[in-house]
Enzyme design. Structure first.
Site, PDB file in Angstrom:
ATOM      1  N   HIS A   1     -10.081  -1.473   3.795  1.00 45.34           N
ATOM      2  CA  HIS A   1     -10.703  -1.273   2.081  1.00 45.34           C
ATOM      3  C   HIS A   1      -9.777  -1.816   1.491  1.00 45.34           C
ATOM      4  CE1 HIS A   1      -7.289   1.330   0.859  1.00 45.34           C
ATOM      5  NE2 HIS A   1      -7.322   1.304   2.179  1.00 45.34           N
TER       6      HIS A   1
ATOM      7  N   GLU B   1     -11.743   2.780  -1.422  1.00 40.62           N
ATOM      8  CA  GLU B   1     -11.047   3.834  -0.431  1.00 40.62           C
ATOM      9  C   GLU B   1      -9.702   4.826  -0.789  1.00 40.62           C
ATOM     10  OE1 GLU B   1      -8.877   5.998   2.723  1.00 40.62           O
ATOM     11  OE2 GLU B   1      -8.197   4.508   1.171  1.00 40.62           O
TER      12      GLU B   1
ATOM     13  N   GLU C   1      -6.956   2.416   9.002  1.00 44.63           N
ATOM     14  CA  GLU C   1      -6.377   2.761   8.059  1.00 44.63           C
ATOM     15  C   GLU C   1      -4.313   2.704   7.783  1.00 44.63           C
ATOM     16  OE1 GLU C   1      -5.674   3.737   5.359  1.00 44.63           O
ATOM     17  OE2 GLU C   1      -7.834   3.785   4.815  1.00 44.63           O
TER      18      GLU C   1
ATOM     19  N   ASP D   1      -1.577  -0.786   3.501  1.00 44.67           N
ATOM     20  CA  ASP D   1      -2.889   0.159   2.641  1.00 44.67           C
ATOM     21  C   ASP D   1      -3.962  -0.621   2.387  1.00 44.67           C
ATOM     22  OD1 ASP D   1      -4.401   2.237   3.221  1.00 44.67           O
ATOM     23  OD2 ASP D   1      -2.973   3.439   1.884  1.00 44.67           O
TER      24      ASP D   1
END
Length: 888
Positions: free
Chosen positions: A185, A231, A258, A197
């Site tokens: 994402h 996300e 992730e 992230d």
């Protein structure tokens, strides 16, 4: 000390004969050892006892060397030379370009336009570059709208409108029927660049796509590279893809990338459900393996407050997958410090090597075409220092576990049947010794928790957040000292004249028995993590059997002690790695787990449990030394000094150091709240800075810097208002019950929320159907609170059935991308038969909050002024919001 009628003493055998010193001056000697000994016979040999200093040195060196090996393995990110198939330098350039636009919350230009434009441009370059090759590349920009319910954070419902997915399909020319899915994402939380992230994963995927597309030999199956743009809004974009995109029906398995930290190694922490062939593919293909089934079972237990797109693909797509995440340095996860420069190129290289190799293996595998045939069964898997992964089917693990348990019970049964142990004497002695060991655990845990409580009461909670080894010196020294003290007292006062070598032998059996019981229990529970006690039983048992003759004839000699520790090395090395993972995950989590969970209790418990587990097979060393007074004195000194230093406030929890930041997280919302009565009139209205601290220390360290933020402005929950009457972005009020409200001027965003009741009608089945419209910023939260006696029967969200009643309230999380229409929704409510006169008027309270996470509306002059006053070691994440409540 308990009387002999309570716990039976082991009958002493013979007289102990100690010699002050042997030839090398290192050891003492004592009388004969063994349950089968004849107490009337003279000892035939002299058995060694370890000197205190030597025993302490051996165990300390053993622990430190293994701990050093664990850290050395973690720093070795890439094993061997890169093959050149994956270009980490080019991937880093992608990472830097993606993060250069700043935070990328859903709905922002940075997320929906700039990042999307860059990704599409790079994908088009790859398509043109590989057009003459054996593959075809198709790009589809999806902007789905949908709704679902999820039992995360206590449970809530999610609604999304026109969020963004970029789906890239790579397949042989001529097409394919079976697809792998690789997911990352590119959105981020507000106020964070989101490098780890999850921009780095998207950068890795771009380069993996480039490498696969340039292959000269065609793939057997296809791959969908999904760059999802929502996300952080609790898994919305992945839900939109897997439930609505036409390609989703051909997906047979997935890999999800992730982060729960920044950089380091990416670990496989979830697989399945079932489908062991996926783990086998990772084991065979990964260049730099790093995986643990323990992590999977801990994560899926729900004790870690996090979730990933893995859950959506598993639950809504019914497809199996592999979940990987960066877990190191979670202190700066979701903060302004999550920048590209903190991610080492070697981290990118290893992640790219692994993802590329595993994807290549899977798309060339025949198992992908008919994965249902290989579905059943789970896998036990774990790596050894990142060098090799051990994996085997769970059913094989069950057999292996019971074989080890059987061998252990046979070993103990054989000892119980020796001639000198008639009448069940050995069994009684073993039971009593086990009771002493278990009692020592509980007393130790209770003692350390008392220390943790004292630290909390003194106002020095989380002193270890920036000084981790200080917690080891305080709680570890207290736990170790307490256990040694209890067993020393048992040795000297309870066991009296029993030979020390004999007691050492007995307490080895106690440790073996306790680990074996945990092995049997975990196996019966069907947990793959049972492999851990299996290792902790099998290796010590085998070592003991191999050294039985040495121990029988020479006792605790240096040779025996060194070989014994070497026999424990492998299981202890792996167990210490698991301990590192636990602390690497849970220590940072304490900085974002809210104001209600006492972190001292959590960390003190973890340190104590680690001490208990690690000390299990060292217990018998306590009985194999003449004395422990200097060890106890040393541990006591360390504990007292550390306690005094902590009490003086020497260890400050936070740090703003650029090299190793440990920021305190604070959320600030400049908000205006409006409350309407049953007649639609404004009942009250106020504005202020609503402040939430997301760790246990609350504002005690903030008040000296900003005196007006103090407990005099602490809020109280209004139970008659949805979610206490405050604009909660997510349903986490149970985590952070302490918050503060500093009066401020009214906010006036340029695009204010427009909320209205469109219609209200009574149905023939006795309910009232109410339809609403809302138009506002990209993030809004809807709160529904039926009054006593009323209940929601149906609504327009999810499958139509209201779900996840949070103490009488419902939470609906809403977000949208660009050019979204007005949000229209409805619900039906069953009016109360007997209205509550003491409660609020009407049958339901409806509230909606709007959150401005980006653009000009995100900041106000008053917010900027107070942000400048926050100390450098804090991370205040701020935005503008509104809260409007209505009674119906």
């Amino acid at each position: 000390m308990e009387s002999d009628t309570t716990v039976r003493r082991i009958k002493p055998f013979g007289t102990q004969h100690f010699v002050a010193q042997d030839n090398d001056g290192a050891l003492d000697r004592c009388g004969n050892n063994g349950y089968s000994a004849d107490p009337k016979r003279k000892p035939e040999v002299s058995l060694y006892l370890l000197r205190e200093a030597l025993a302490a040195s051996l165990v300390s060196v053993f622990i430190l060397v293994l701990w050093g090996l664990v850290h050395l393995s973690l720093q070795q990110l890439v094993i061997g030379k890169p093959t050149g198939e994956f270009n980490a330098v080019r991937a880093r350039q992608h990472l830097e370009r993606i993060t250069s636009v700043g935070p990328r919350p859903v709905g922002s230009q940075e997320n929906e336009v700039l990042t999307v434009g860059y990704l599409l441009g790079q994908i088009e370059n790859i398509r043109l570059e590989t057009a003459a090759g054996p593959h075809q590349l198709t790009v589809d920009v999806q902007r789905p709208t949908g709704s679902f319910s999820i039992d995360f954070l206590g449970g809530f419902t999610s609604f999304y409108d026109r969020v963004t997915n970029i789906a890239v399909r790579l397949e042989p020319k001529g097409g394919t029927q079976h697809l792998m899915l690789a997911n990352c994402h590119f959105d981020s939380v507000a106020n964070s660049p989101g490098a780890s992230d999850d921009a780095v994963s998207c950068a890795v995927m771009l380069e993996v796509l480039h490498s696969l597309a340039n292959q000269s030999s065609p793939l057997h199956h296809g791959v969908i590279f999904l760059f999802n743009g929502a996300e952080e809004n609790i898994l919305q974009a992945s839900h939109g893809f897997i439930t609505q995109h036409p390609w989703a029906k051909q997906v047979r398995a997935f890999i999800n990338l992730e982060a729960a930290g920044v950089g380091g190694k990416e670990v496989v922490f979830q697989t399945g459900p079932e489908n062991p062939w996926l783990v086998q593919a990772y084991v065979h293909a990964a260049k730099h393996p790093f995986a643990s089934v323990v992590g999977q079972e801990v994560f899926q237990s729900g004790i870690i407050p996090s979730d990933t797109d893995f859950r959506i693909y598993r639950d809504f797509g019914n497809i199996p997958g592999i979940d990987l995440a960066f877990i190191e340095n979670g202190f700066i996860y979701h903060t302004k410090y999550d920048t590209a420069n903190r991610i080492l190129t070697d981290s990118i290289q290893r992640a790219g090597d692994n993802i590329l190799a595993v994807l290549k293996y899977l798309v060339m595998s025949e198992k992908l075409a008919d994965s249902s045939e290989y579905r059943h069964g789970n896998m036990v898997f774990f790596d050894l220092l990142g060098v090799v992964v051990v994996a085997y089917p769970a059913r094989v693990g069950t057999i292996l576990n019971y074989m080890v348990a059987t061998a252990t019970f046979l070993y103990l049964a054989k000892k119980a049947s020796l001639p000198g142990n008639g009448g069940g004497r050995y069994v009684r002695d073993l039971a009593c010794a086990t009771g002493v060991a278990v009692l020592s655990w509980f007393v130790t845990l209770l003692s350390v928790l008392i220390v943790a409580l004292l630290v909390t009461l003194l106002g020095h909670s989380m002193f270890w957040y920036n000084h981790f080894y200080a917690s080891i010196c305080l709680y570890g020294a207290a736990a170790t000292g307490k256990m040694i003290l209890i067993h020393t007292l048992a040795k000297n006062l309870y066991y009296g004249g029993v030979r020390l070598v004999e007691l050492g032998d007995l307490y080895f059996d106690v440790s073996l028995l306790l680990w074996c019981c945990s092995l049997v229990w975990l196996t019966q529970q069907g947990l793959c993590s049972a492999y851990v006690p299996m290792l902790m039983v099998a290796f010590p048992l085998a070592t003991r059997l191999l050294l039985a003759k040495e121990f029988k004839h020479r006792g605790a000699s240096v040779k025996y002690s060194v070989l014994y520790l070497l026999g424990l090395a492998l299981p202890y090395l792996h167990f210490m790695f698991l301990i590192w993972v636990v602390f690497e995950i849970f220590t940072p989590i304490m900085g974002r787990s809210g104001t209600e969970i006492p972190p001292e209790v959590v960390l003190a418990t973890l340190v104590t449990l680690a001490t208990i587990f690690l000390s299990s097979f060292f217990l018998h060393f306590i009985y194999l030394v003449r004395s422990t007074k200097w060890i106890l004195a040393g541990l006591g000194s360390v504990f007292i000094i550390m306690f005094l230093l902590v009490s003086c406030g020497l260890f400050f929890p936070y740090s703003g150091s650029p090299d190793s930041p440990r920021p305190k997280r604070v959320f600030l919302q400049h908000t205006t709240r409006t409350f309407h009565n049953l007649q639609g009139q404004v009942e009250s209205r106020d504005s202020g800075l609503w402040i939430n601290s997301f760790d246990y220390t609350a504002i005690q360290h903030i008040t000296p810097h900003i005196p007006e933020i103090n407990d005099s402005i602490r809020t109280r929950c209004r139970e008659d208002r949805p979610f206490c009457g405050y604009p909660w972005f997510l349903p986490v009020k149970f985590l952070s019950k302490k918050n503060w409200y500093l009066p401020a001027s009214e906010v006036s965003p340029s695009s204010p929320l427009e909320f209205s009741l469109l219609s209200r009608e009574e149905t023939s089945w006795g309910t009232v159907k109410m339809t609403f419209s809302a138009k506002g910023p990209s993030h809004m939260s809807l709160y529904l609170m039926p009054h006593r006696g009323a209940n929601l029967s149906t609504w327009s969200f999810g499958d139509g059935t209201p779900q996840f009643d949070l103490s009488g309230e419902y939470f609906v999380f809403y977000s949208h991308g660009l050019n979204a229409p007005t949000w229209t929704f409805w619900f039906e409510i069953q009016p109360p038969r007997d209205p509550d006169p003491s409660g609020p008027e009407g049958m339901i309270s409806v509230a909606i909050s709007s959150h401005y996470f980006f653009g000009e509306d995100q900041r106000t002059a008053q917010l900027e002024e107070i942000l400048r006053r926050f100390p450098t070691w804090s991370f205040p994440s701020s935005w503008v919001s509104t809260y409007d409540m209505y009674r119906y």
